[in-house]
Design a protein around this motif. Structure first.
Motif, PDB file in Angstrom:
ATOM      1  N   GLY A 116      54.702  21.607  61.392  1.00  0.00           N
ATOM      2  CA  GLY A 116      54.892  22.704  62.385  1.00  0.00           C
ATOM      3  C   GLY A 116      54.387  22.453  63.695  1.00  0.00           C
ATOM      4  N   ASP A 133      54.597  18.140  64.799  1.00  0.00           N
ATOM      5  CA  ASP A 133      55.106  18.570  63.320  1.00  0.00           C
ATOM      6  C   ASP A 133      55.034  17.149  62.534  1.00  0.00           C
ATOM      7  OD1 ASP A 133      56.851  20.267  61.775  1.00  0.00           O
ATOM      8  OD2 ASP A 133      58.281  18.256  61.993  1.00  0.00           O
ATOM      9  N   ARG A 183      56.231  27.561  62.347  1.00  0.00           N
ATOM     10  CA  ARG A 183      57.496  27.208  62.091  1.00  0.00           C
ATOM     11  C   ARG A 183      58.655  28.520  62.572  1.00  0.00           C
ATOM     12  NH1 ARG A 183      57.153  25.133  55.935  1.00  0.00           N
ATOM     13  NH2 ARG A 183      56.171  23.209  56.167  1.00  0.00           N
TER      14      ARG A 183
END
Length: 415
Positions: A68, A404, A87
């Protein structure tokens, strides 16, 4: 290791067997269960690691996506790697398998924190036994079952204690000491709070300091434990049992962003900030009259921004602004300075400093006051934002995160 319990169901038995297997696996590898490692000092006890990196860097064991958005670092315990990430419009606490990087579970954890310096959470999950505690960018504090990611209790500490968010988002990593979980929500009369880690109930609240970007540490002085926080305005020590103020040290504060974690040895504590300020060493004394703190020295030669220094032997190693600096802990005498990989963060393991610049350059250097001795560097692909998630060393691997993506590099010497 033995792992036995009274089991209420076959399903529970299967889950527990899996958890016990993870516990057994953890015995063979190092643990990094919280922000800055086992003792919150950026130091790993692992040995047998590479003394020199190949030109392309240590071997990549695995790479995964799904962490994320955000700047949260990672914790590693019992076969799992934990972090926080954004997210879409939700923060998540995410667990990955340390062996291969596959996601084990992901639990929603609060709304999105948005900021022009980067969206997403900043703090690092704390693993304590079979629970994980995480504090998000908007002040959401959650306790989860580490095996399955099930929420045990949750609250927003800013709303509950009357605090307000800070410019670049709550960045603290929860501190667990015994049965207490401690955070700095910054509310009136509740600048720092101690909660019961089992159910989140309030044990005590103290002071009215707004939150800093730093995380607390425990220190034992005169046989009694105190907790040290670096708030928005000062460093301070509180009695662990009562929350009573024991001492304060405002000089290390820059009044903009105090982010570095205090560094302690015995009854001496070093606190530092950047924005042109500096750092100071404080000596804490406890006697029949009470507890007091006095400044040993103040220096502008160690100005920690978002990265904390590590103490190895008699020397602190840290980024003073963008310059890697070695400085004697007890005197403030500088041994050397070097531009190294560029401004970044660092941890220590097996005689070496593991460096990560905000431009995605990882480096290995000897931890010695004799001079800067680099033993390798490489670069990871970088998102559009700075690489501000701090590295960790656990189980013979170096873990790096850029938004991420998480990378695991094998540091073990081959036999």
């Amino acid at each position: 290791m033995r792992c036995t319990r009274v089991l209420p169901s076959a399903l529970t038995a299967l889950a527990l067997l899996g958890w016990c297997a993870l516990e057994a696996a953890a015995q063979a590898g190092g643990e990094w269960p919280q922000w800055r490692g086992p003792n919150r000092d950026g130091v790993s006890k692992e040995t047998g690691l590479l003394r020199q990196w190949p030109a392309e860097g240590p071997p990549l064991a695995w790479k995964t996506t799904g962490a994320g958005r955000g700047y949260s670092s990672m914790s590693a315990s019992k076969g799992r790697l934990y972090t926080l990430g954004l997210r879409g419009e939700r923060e998540f606490i995410v667990a990955f398998d340390l062996r291969n990087g596959k996601e084990v579970w992901a639990t929603p954890h609060g709304g999105a924190f948005r900021n022009d310096r980067g969206d997403g959470p900043r703090g690092t999950p704390t693993v304590d036994g079979e629970r994980v505690y995480a504090l998000g960018g908007n002040g959401d504090l959650t306790a989860l079952d580490a095996a399955r990611g099930r929420v045990i209790w949750t609250m927003n500490v800013l709303q509950k204690f009357g605090g307000s968010n800070i410019t670049w988002g709550i960045s603290e990593s929860p501190l667990v000491v015994g049965e207490k979980l401690l955070v700095n929500p910054g509310g009136p009369g509740a600048g720092i709070v101690a909660l019961n880690k089992r159910d989140g109930s309030l044990i005590w609240k103290s002071q009215s300091d707004r939150a800093g970007y730093s995380s607390g540490i425990p220190v034992v002085v005169g046989g009694k434990t105190q907790v040290i926080f670096f708030t928005s305005t000062r460093g301070l020590g509180l009695d662990l049992e009562t929350g009573g103020l024991l001492w304060e040290y405002p000089r290390a504060s820059n009044r903009t962003a105090n982010a570095a974690t205090p560094v302690a040895r015995g009854n001496r504590v070093f606190l530092s900030s950047d924005y042109g300020n500096g750092g100071g060493l404080v000596e804490i004394r406890a006697d029949a009259k009470g507890v007091s703190a006095s400044e040993v020295y103040f220096t502008r030669e160690m100005r920690n921004h978002h990265s904390s220094s590590v103490l190895v032997g008699e020397y602190l190693y840290g980024f003073s602004g963008g310059i890697l600096t070695a400085m004697r802990f007890d005197t403030g005498e500088v041994a050397w300075k070097d531009r190294s990989v560029g401004k970044g963060s660092l941890v220590y393991a097996d005689g070496h400093l593991y460096l990560l610049s905000e431009n995605g350059v990882a480096g290995l250097a000897e931890a010695t006051p004799e001079g800067y001795r680099e033993k390798g560097r490489f670069r990871i692909p970088q998102d559009s934002l700075p690489t501000w998630a701090h590295p960790i060393v656990a189980g013979g691997h170096l873990y790096l995160r850029d938004q991420d993506t998480i990378y695991a590099f094998d540091l073990r010497q081959k036999k």
